[in-house]
Design an enzyme around this catalytic site. Sequence first.
Site, PDB file in Angstrom:
ATOM      1  N   THR A   1      37.830  41.085  41.905  1.00  0.00           N
ATOM      2  CA  THR A   1      36.790  40.726  40.950  1.00  0.00           C
ATOM      3  C   THR A   1      36.248  39.357  41.334  1.00  0.00           C
ATOM      4  O   THR A   1      36.917  38.340  41.188  1.00  0.00           O
ATOM      5  CB  THR A   1      37.364  40.653  39.527  1.00  0.00           C
TER       6      THR A   1
ATOM      7  N   LYS B   1      30.607  44.477  36.443  1.00  0.00           N
ATOM      8  CA  LYS B   1      31.885  44.076  35.847  1.00  0.00           C
ATOM      9  C   LYS B   1      31.696  42.885  34.918  1.00  0.00           C
ATOM     10  O   LYS B   1      32.302  42.818  33.839  1.00  0.00           O
ATOM     11  CB  LYS B   1      32.895  43.738  36.952  1.00  0.00           C
TER      12      LYS B   1
ATOM     13  N   LYS C   1      36.170  32.832  32.008  1.00  0.00           N
ATOM     14  CA  LYS C   1      35.468  32.674  33.286  1.00  0.00           C
ATOM     15  C   LYS C   1      34.398  33.750  33.444  1.00  0.00           C
ATOM     16  O   LYS C   1      33.273  33.476  33.896  1.00  0.00           O
ATOM     17  CB  LYS C   1      36.478  32.750  34.438  1.00  0.00           C
TER      18      LYS C   1
END
Lengths: 352, 352, 352, 352
Positions: free
Chosen positions: C156, C231, C299
């Site tokens: 990711t 995502k 984040k």
Amino acid sequence: MLFLMGQVRWTSYSNGLGGHEGNIEHMRHVGQNGDRPRGSEKARIFEDLEQLEITRIEENGGGVSGFGNYGEGHFHELAAKWIQSHCLEPNPLQGMCDELVAHGATLGESPAEVVKKCKITFGMLSDPPAALSVVFDNGGVLEQICPGKGYIDMSTVDPETSTKISEGVISKGGVFLEAPVSGSKQPAETGQLIILAAGEKALYDEAIPALDVIGKKSFFLGQVGNGAKMKLVVNMIMGCVMNSFSEGLVLAEKSGLNPHTLLDVLDLGAVSSPLIRGKGPAMLQSNYSPAFPLKHQQKDIRLALGLGDDNAISMPIAAAANETFKKARSLGLGDLDFSAVYEAVKDLQRSS
Amino acid sequence: MLFLMGQVRWTSYSNGLGGHEGNIEHMRHVGQNGDRPRGSEKARIFEDLEQLEITRIEENGGGVSGFGNYGEGHFHELAAKWIQSHCLEPNPLQGMCDELVAHGATLGESPAEVVKKCKITFGMLSDPPAALSVVFDNGGVLEQICPGKGYIDMSTVDPETSTKISEGVISKGGVFLEAPVSGSKQPAETGQLIILAAGEKALYDEAIPALDVIGKKSFFLGQVGNGAKMKLVVNMIMGCVMNSFSEGLVLAEKSGLNPHTLLDVLDLGAVSSPLIRGKGPAMLQSNYSPAFPLKHQQKDIRLALGLGDDNAISMPIAAAANETFKKARSLGLGDLDFSAVYEAVKDLQRSS
Amino acid sequence: MLFLMGQVRWTSYSNGLGGHEGNIEHMRHVGQNGDRPRGSEKARIFEDLEQLEITRIEENGGGVSGFGNYGEGHFHELAAKWIQSHCLEPNPLQGMCDELVAHGATLGESPAEVVKKCKITFGMLSDPPAALSVVFDNGGVLEQICPGKGYIDMSTVDPETSTKISEGVISKGGVFLEAPVSGSKQPAETGQLIILAAGEKALYDEAIPALDVIGKKSFFLGQVGNGAKMKLVVNMIMGCVMNSFSEGLVLAEKSGLNPHTLLDVLDLGAVSSPLIRGKGPAMLQSNYSPAFPLKHQQKDIRLALGLGDDNAISMPIAAAANETFKKARSLGLGDLDFSAVYEAVKDLQRSS
Amino acid sequence: MLFLMGQVRWTSYSNGLGGHEGNIEHMRHVGQNGDRPRGSEKARIFEDLEQLEITRIEENGGGVSGFGNYGEGHFHELAAKWIQSHCLEPNPLQGMCDELVAHGATLGESPAEVVKKCKITFGMLSDPPAALSVVFDNGGVLEQICPGKGYIDMSTVDPETSTKISEGVISKGGVFLEAPVSGSKQPAETGQLIILAAGEKALYDEAIPALDVIGKKSFFLGQVGNGAKMKLVVNMIMGCVMNSFSEGLVLAEKSGLNPHTLLDVLDLGAVSSPLIRGKGPAMLQSNYSPAFPLKHQQKDIRLALGLGDDNAISMPIAAAANETFKKARSLGLGDLDFSAVYEAVKDLQRSS
């Protein structure tokens, strides 16, 4: 000209000294003779201010009173004291009636008594219920207001409350002016308040001499409700600025900058304001002695958001500020100065 | 003492006149003799400022230049022009080099050429890539900086960029000072800028005479990065205040109040500031001629939020303001003055 | 087909067993013979998956490894373990290489070694620096990637990182696919992950059999960067929903409602979701064992806001959520499950 | 058992057919004979539901009516119709009274008439003033409620309104239950509503058979006000989720992702919910036919924020969502489905 003022909530009271209910603690009537103002031009403006009538209704140390004036200096002094007392919560009027009576004031038995004796009566109550009570309850303003008499409400209330009071006064043939003040303890002490008047223009014009003594500047804003609205707008901006400033202070501190230097830099720049200059140093000392209590600041932002809601106005900054002020309340800071929101912003960063 | 300044981005260029790559359009060298300052005490401070070296590197109408000084008045005038030019985007330095050369300046071939001839070199670039380019690219500051020489970067950049430049300069034995200015077009024109310096204290002390001419006040804030941080904090507060003020203006208007009266009321109250006094009337006329472009204001709030993120600081007001400024960008207001956020707040209320 | 995976950061390492630098702890090479899958149709899909190559590079208990497959059941088991290990931070791969080797895997000396032996290599690294390191550092993927070989990065990361890796792989003639997974510990264990693939469509098509084993569903989203973007969007929504839910829980509790009943009511209504069903009961028990660490959730919201900033998209909800997640970090909750934001919301209400 | 329901606001009305004031348009009384339920066990539960009394008070096409039941199927059908009508604004009950009367209902002259004839009376009014009016105005519930009779208010109102109605009913010796429903048009049509009851437990127990027909599940939540509070909490969460989802949709679209794919990805993941599954595809087609009008969604968030204010609860997400829903109202989307907030989020990105 007479003043009716203070902080009170009661539901009903009788007219007699012996049989009163509620919170009226003392009811006295004191005869007096006023001194006529002489000399200066401003004094002449007040030549017709010859009587002082006050009503004291104590509740939890608060009270309602009214006063008139007898000379410029004297009036000025009394008006300033009145405003100071009101702005310095809690218990603004404790002991003040006695002092006024000692200066020769007449103490009325009720707001209605004061209105009966005066052409124009002023009120400055602490919140909407108190402002409504002084007008609508037994012994209230409505019992004596009539054609030829005016009522000026200097309380800070929502537009709906102002409108109700206005309708009540007008229904009896009286004239009404809402005249909330903008400014807190220090401006009150130094005569720097701003008066946001709205309602009957003729009453405003007539009252200008008194308003000029109380504040440094007054505005006539049109229909009833506009004074309340303007005050909400101003206080909403003030709360947002204070909150923005607090975030900046915390960001400076946590980023390794000297917050005192930030105050110096801000003082020289575009956002320098009496607010930041006046509150900044005290905030860095965690000194939050209340000039304008945080819970009232939050209430005003909430009311401003409600005003915005009525008009489908989206105000994300004010909404975010409201939440931070609510957080400050939850931290037990509600009775401190509204600058204590800084503690709430800081608190977000504490580690546990 | 010499200045290197402007708005530029290039990736590399050769040293020679004939073979340069990138965006350097003209490279000239002009000999000159400076007039010594005489008379006033302040002039004496600048007695050693006898040379003017400038570098012009044009890109999209921008450029880089440097200048020195020959007397108080002259220096003052040139410095003011330099700052004004920078603050008045876009294309700040168009034509300015020619004017300086006409006044007797020497035009360097590159930043390195200017550094070679000067003890202290100033730069004021438009953004981090330009600030880095002037230092690290071919022909850049690093090629000539050495022990005994200092570089002062007055660009507004993030702390990381400042730190990189500092490390570069120090690695060559030079000394470095970051010195971003707080204030925009009008403060620049009237010498009211505030200088937020950080880095080598000795260089700061030496440069004070020049800094005093450029700004009304300079602060030394400690380690490199603190100047950038302080500017971000100040600009974040400014953006939040502007946004709060805009919400108040819209609330006033939509609630039936006269926004001009709101300006008058605010002007007398606690949040009265040069910002609100200066911008308010223009905003009500939809005049957003850019003193500080909105896109830069938004960038600064974003960077301030990033600084807060590094330190796990929650700043809901700044975050909400950032989103409104982003909305303003999406409305095509990015190149207007940051007070055009008012249009974005108003826009939220438009009916469709 | 081979997998390269894990959590690693190193800057350089040599090729030899004796002379390696950095964090590679053990380098072994183990021969093995794979069992061919038999029987089921799905097994036939994997008939060509006959080798297992792994690389283990330990740092702080983390590591990099790679594996191939020999049969459906075996592959499934290994893949599930791999994903579970990755999602269960910290130190996902501790001990896993040994287990894989015990199952017959070959341990490569470096990512490059694995790529050399495999047609398609998978990586799943913990963050952008690790993802870049595995590709660009000495002994990295780029040393052996070439025409005919593909690299699939399931880490990711932000779109920029993906793009850099893609450019690197393509510059060597290889093909690239980014394929981050959506889902955390529990979905990983039960094969319910969703794979968000983007890049080279042909590589995607070829890898589908493997992707089908790892996740319950895979999407091909177009150009490189889109997997990372998707995502971020999904995780941003998830963080906002969690924060909204937390505010509701606190409002219920402080208003005198039973929060367990709120869970029951929500479970029957429109917002019922695996998230609320799965996390709610644990949150009420203050159980925040990390399936998806809060700091990673914050984040991702920050990166989503940054993606929005690039496109001038105003997202006030996400911005407010980001600030609350930052607050949670400041309270020391960053390593707990992201549902611990509930504690940060509750904390706002604590009295002090 | 009888139902009193609908959408109405009136201030006072007389008891007579000839002399009524306000908004009661038609007052009729129709005799009827109910069919007894037979057969199933559930039917037996309703064996005592033998009468139908309805009151129709029209205002702007709205109305108030009441009905009872005569058999399971019939009751079910009528109850479903009643709920559907209410949830499908505006003018929910237009024509419904006539249909009910055609089925054999008796039309009461007023709410009081209905209460007089029934042991338990149900009301479902559109807002707090209507809910209060039906109880407190002339011809209202209070005129006939007495020991042995119960009133169940299924309106969605604030806790204060519920409490006032409860106090009124109890002061006359009656028992009270608030029972707002959670769910909108579709759940109403399919019997999937959730009933959030609070107040007199004995009345709840007695009413369960009827509540079970109206909703799929009912909760008893304790003291009066808790039903209203629970509904506000649930709706606040729902509004925030919808707003979060809308921001994600816009972020996806503007970042180059296919929003339909986002729906597919979300559907497989942790935040998959009936809300997102149900509304998402319609939103992408700009189909906002109102199941739950946006203005009501915004009102509920505002009320939830007010509930939070009472308890000093800071809810930044809900506050931000409230501002976006207000923006949507300002864009004229208030009467569309609350999912139209998506248009308001998109609108932020439009260029002008």
